[in-house]
Write a protein that holds these residues in place. Structure first.
Motif, PDB file in Angstrom:
ATOM      1  N   LEU A  82       0.800  -1.231   0.000  1.00 24.29           N
ATOM      2  CA  LEU A  82       0.000   0.000   0.000  1.00 24.29           C
ATOM      3  C   LEU A  82       0.832   1.280   0.000  1.00 24.29           C
ATOM      4  CD1 LEU A  82      -2.701  -1.230   2.521  1.00 24.29           C
ATOM      5  CD2 LEU A  82      -3.007  -0.861   0.056  1.00 24.29           C
ATOM      6  N   GLY A  83       2.129   1.147   0.228  1.00 26.78           N
ATOM      7  CA  GLY A  83       2.989   2.322   0.171  1.00 26.78           C
ATOM      8  C   GLY A  83       3.164   3.062   1.479  1.00 26.78           C
ATOM      9  N   SER A  84       2.377   2.731   2.467  1.00 26.59           N
ATOM     10  CA  SER A  84       2.540   3.291   3.806  1.00 26.59           C
ATOM     11  C   SER A  84       1.880   2.348   4.804  1.00 26.59           C
ATOM     12  CB  SER A  84       1.949   4.700   3.913  1.00 26.59           C
ATOM     13  OG  SER A  84       0.559   4.688   3.722  1.00 26.59           O
ATOM     14  N   ARG A  85       2.204   2.564   6.062  1.00 23.12           N
ATOM     15  CA  ARG A  85       1.740   1.660   7.118  1.00 23.12           C
ATOM     16  C   ARG A  85       0.229   1.798   7.327  1.00 23.12           C
ATOM     17  NH1 ARG A  85       0.686   2.170  12.143  1.00 23.12           N
ATOM     18  NH2 ARG A  85       1.269   0.845  13.852  1.00 23.12           N
ATOM     19  N   PRO A  86      -0.540   0.715   7.090  1.00 23.98           N
ATOM     20  CA  PRO A  86      -1.984   0.783   7.337  1.00 23.98           C
ATOM     21  C   PRO A  86      -2.300   0.494   8.799  1.00 23.98           C
ATOM     22  CG  PRO A  86      -1.439  -1.342   6.432  1.00 23.98           C
ATOM     23  CD  PRO A  86      -0.147  -0.560   6.504  1.00 23.98           C
ATOM     24  N   ARG A  87      -3.482   0.904   9.194  1.00 27.08           N
ATOM     25  CA  ARG A  87      -4.009   0.524  10.503  1.00 27.08           C
ATOM     26  C   ARG A  87      -5.480   0.206  10.309  1.00 27.08           C
ATOM     27  NH1 ARG A  87      -7.360   4.170  12.702  1.00 27.08           N
ATOM     28  NH2 ARG A  87      -7.209   6.337  12.100  1.00 27.08           N
ATOM     29  N   VAL A  88      -6.037  -0.571  11.219  1.00 24.07           N
ATOM     30  CA  VAL A  88      -7.464  -0.868  11.143  1.00 24.07           C
ATOM     31  C   VAL A  88      -8.213   0.438  11.408  1.00 24.07           C
ATOM     32  CG1 VAL A  88      -9.361  -2.196  12.138  1.00 24.07           C
ATOM     33  CG2 VAL A  88      -7.116  -3.260  11.867  1.00 24.07           C
ATOM     34  N   ALA A  89      -9.104   0.785  10.508  1.00 23.71           N
ATOM     35  CA  ALA A  89      -9.886   2.018  10.655  1.00 23.71           C
ATOM     36  C   ALA A  89     -10.831   1.888  11.845  1.00 23.71           C
ATOM     37  CB  ALA A  89     -10.670   2.297   9.373  1.00 23.71           C
ATOM     38  N   SER A  90     -11.227   3.008  12.374  1.00 15.43           N
ATOM     39  CA  SER A  90     -12.152   3.010  13.507  1.00 15.43           C
ATOM     40  C   SER A  90     -13.548   2.570  13.056  1.00 15.43           C
ATOM     41  CB  SER A  90     -12.227   4.408  14.121  1.00 15.43           C
ATOM     42  OG  SER A  90     -12.891   5.293  13.230  1.00 15.43           O
ATOM     43  N   ASP A  91     -14.362   2.188  14.021  1.00 18.65           N
ATOM     44  CA  ASP A  91     -15.754   1.836  13.722  1.00 18.65           C
ATOM     45  C   ASP A  91     -16.471   3.004  13.052  1.00 18.65           C
ATOM     46  OD1 ASP A  91     -15.247  -0.625  14.876  1.00 18.65           O
ATOM     47  OD2 ASP A  91     -16.422  -0.230  16.693  1.00 18.65           O
ATOM     48  N   ALA A  92     -16.199   4.214  13.519  1.00 20.82           N
ATOM     49  CA  ALA A  92     -16.840   5.404  12.947  1.00 20.82           C
ATOM     50  C   ALA A  92     -16.416   5.594  11.489  1.00 20.82           C
ATOM     51  CB  ALA A  92     -16.496   6.638  13.772  1.00 20.82           C
ATOM     52  N   GLU A  93     -15.135   5.369  11.190  1.00 22.59           N
ATOM     53  CA  GLU A  93     -14.664   5.497   9.802  1.00 22.59           C
ATOM     54  C   GLU A  93     -15.309   4.430   8.922  1.00 22.59           C
ATOM     55  OE1 GLU A  93     -10.145   7.149   9.933  1.00 22.59           O
ATOM     56  OE2 GLU A  93     -10.509   5.258  10.999  1.00 22.59           O
ATOM     57  N   LEU A  94     -15.401   3.208   9.428  1.00 20.45           N
ATOM     58  CA  LEU A  94     -16.045   2.134   8.681  1.00 20.45           C
ATOM     59  C   LEU A  94     -17.474   2.519   8.329  1.00 20.45           C
ATOM     60  CD1 LEU A  94     -16.206  -0.872   7.656  1.00 20.45           C
ATOM     61  CD2 LEU A  94     -17.041  -1.427   9.952  1.00 20.45           C
ATOM     62  N   SER A  95     -18.226   2.949   9.308  1.00 26.12           N
ATOM     63  CA  SER A  95     -19.626   3.319   9.074  1.00 26.12           C
ATOM     64  C   SER A  95     -19.748   4.511   8.133  1.00 26.12           C
ATOM     65  CB  SER A  95     -20.315   3.620  10.401  1.00 26.12           C
ATOM     66  OG  SER A  95     -20.367   2.456  11.192  1.00 26.12           O
ATOM     67  N   GLU A  96     -18.909   5.512   8.341  1.00 28.53           N
ATOM     68  CA  GLU A  96     -18.981   6.731   7.524  1.00 28.53           C
ATOM     69  C   GLU A  96     -18.647   6.471   6.061  1.00 28.53           C
ATOM     70  OE1 GLU A  96     -16.609  10.969   6.987  1.00 28.53           O
ATOM     71  OE2 GLU A  96     -16.442   9.903   8.889  1.00 28.53           O
ATOM     72  N   HIS A  97     -17.611   5.666   5.791  1.00 27.88           N
ATOM     73  CA  HIS A  97     -17.123   5.500   4.420  1.00 27.88           C
ATOM     74  C   HIS A  97     -17.707   4.306   3.677  1.00 27.88           C
ATOM     75  CE1 HIS A  97     -14.240   8.773   4.696  1.00 27.88           C
ATOM     76  NE2 HIS A  97     -13.985   8.352   5.926  1.00 27.88           N
ATOM     77  N   THR A  98     -18.301   3.351   4.408  1.00 25.96           N
ATOM     78  CA  THR A  98     -18.857   2.177   3.733  1.00 25.96           C
ATOM     79  C   THR A  98     -20.331   1.955   4.043  1.00 25.96           C
ATOM     80  OG1 THR A  98     -18.382   0.582   5.496  1.00 25.96           O
ATOM     81  CG2 THR A  98     -16.600   1.022   3.903  1.00 25.96           C
ATOM     82  N   GLY A  99     -20.809   2.512   5.159  1.00 28.74           N
ATOM     83  CA  GLY A  99     -22.173   2.249   5.597  1.00 28.74           C
ATOM     84  C   GLY A  99     -22.278   0.970   6.406  1.00 28.74           C
ATOM     85  N   CYS A 100     -21.175   0.220   6.524  1.00 20.89           N
ATOM     86  CA  CYS A 100     -21.192  -1.081   7.207  1.00 20.89           C
ATOM     87  C   CYS A 100     -21.273  -0.933   8.723  1.00 20.89           C
ATOM     88  CB  CYS A 100     -19.937  -1.881   6.868  1.00 20.89           C
ATOM     89  SG  CYS A 100     -19.882  -2.427   5.155  1.00 20.89           S
ATOM     90  N   VAL A 101     -21.775  -1.991   9.341  1.00 17.77           N
ATOM     91  CA  VAL A 101     -21.866  -2.117  10.783  1.00 17.77           C
ATOM     92  C   VAL A 101     -20.540  -2.710  11.278  1.00 17.77           C
ATOM     93  CG1 VAL A 101     -23.082  -3.338  12.633  1.00 17.77           C
ATOM     94  CG2 VAL A 101     -24.351  -2.488  10.654  1.00 17.77           C
ATOM     95  N   PRO A 102     -19.967  -2.186  12.358  1.00 18.06           N
ATOM     96  CA  PRO A 102     -18.747  -2.788  12.903  1.00 18.06           C
ATOM     97  C   PRO A 102     -18.938  -4.291  13.139  1.00 18.06           C
ATOM     98  CG  PRO A 102     -19.163  -0.699  13.971  1.00 18.06           C
ATOM     99  CD  PRO A 102     -20.370  -0.995  13.109  1.00 18.06           C
ATOM    100  N   MET A 103     -17.916  -5.046  12.828  1.00 14.38           N
ATOM    101  CA  MET A 103     -17.878  -6.512  12.927  1.00 14.38           C
ATOM    102  C   MET A 103     -18.624  -7.195  11.777  1.00 14.38           C
ATOM    103  SD  MET A 103     -15.917  -6.656  15.490  1.00 14.38           S
ATOM    104  CE  MET A 103     -15.788  -8.408  15.648  1.00 14.38           C
ATOM    105  N   CYS A 104     -19.042  -6.414  10.775  1.00 10.92           N
ATOM    106  CA  CYS A 104     -19.753  -6.988   9.632  1.00 10.92           C
ATOM    107  C   CYS A 104     -19.464  -6.159   8.380  1.00 10.92           C
ATOM    108  CB  CYS A 104     -21.259  -7.046   9.916  1.00 10.92           C
ATOM    109  SG  CYS A 104     -22.162  -7.990   8.672  1.00 10.92           S
ATOM    110  N   ALA A 105     -18.197  -6.096   8.007  1.00  3.21           N
ATOM    111  CA  ALA A 105     -17.814  -5.311   6.826  1.00  3.21           C
ATOM    112  C   ALA A 105     -18.051  -6.123   5.559  1.00  3.21           C
ATOM    113  CB  ALA A 105     -16.353  -4.893   6.926  1.00  3.21           C
TER     114      ALA A 105
END
Length: 161
Positions: A82-105
């Motif tokens: 990816l060209g830089s160090r990734p980290r697991v996005a926050s639950d809020a970022e997951l919901s905001e950018h994908t609409g997904c529910v945490p633990m169910c991406a």
């Protein structure tokens, strides 16, 4: 229609437009693998459960790592890929950018700005099981159809590992 409902509809519409045979099962919300196993047994679902991790790469850059249940992320390889160090996005970022529910991406159907990182093992499974968004739904998709499904995604794609 909510963002989660739109995500689900995009997944179902895409499978239909590509004439990909699939099975959609409605059940109690699945937010962990023990529940997923129980649902798989009860409905006779075939295949391997997907594992999708929403990653933050840098400011406003995101990726979805699509792998299989039990797979562990190799953070060194992901950084190189990816060209830089990734980290697991926050639950809020997951919901905001994908609409997904945490633990169910959901692995597919996202905004084109989200890079898909596809574990090669996903392409080798007979059937892939994944939620199209709502935790109370599971899709069973033949592994042989995954290349067509991936080719129809508007997202940049990287193979991993």
């Amino acid at each position: 229609m909510t963002p989660l409902e739109r995500l689900c509809q995009r997944n179902l519409d895409l499978l239909q437009s590509l004439n990909i045979d699939h099975r959609l099962v409605e059940h109690e919300p699945v937010l962990d693998y023990p529940t997923a196993h129980a649902v798989r047994q009860r409905f006779g679902l075939r295949g391997v459960e997907s594992k999708s991790l929403f990653l933050r790469i840098a400011a406003q850059r995101y990726a979805m790592l699509v792998s299989l249940e039990g797979a562990r992320a190799d953070w060194t390889r992901l950084k190189h890929l990816l060209g830089s160090r990734p980290r697991v996005a926050s639950d809020a970022e997951l919901s905001e950018h994908t609409g997904c529910v945490p633990m169910c991406a959901c692995p597919f159907g996202h905004d084109p700005s989200i890079t898909l990182v596809i574990d090669r093992q996903v392409l080798g499974c007979d059937f892939l099981l994944y939620s199209p968004g709502p935790p109370g739904l599971t899709l069973e998709v033949p592994g042989s159809a995954l290349p067509r499904l991936l080719a129809a995604q508007p997202n940049a794609q990287l193979e991993y590992p």
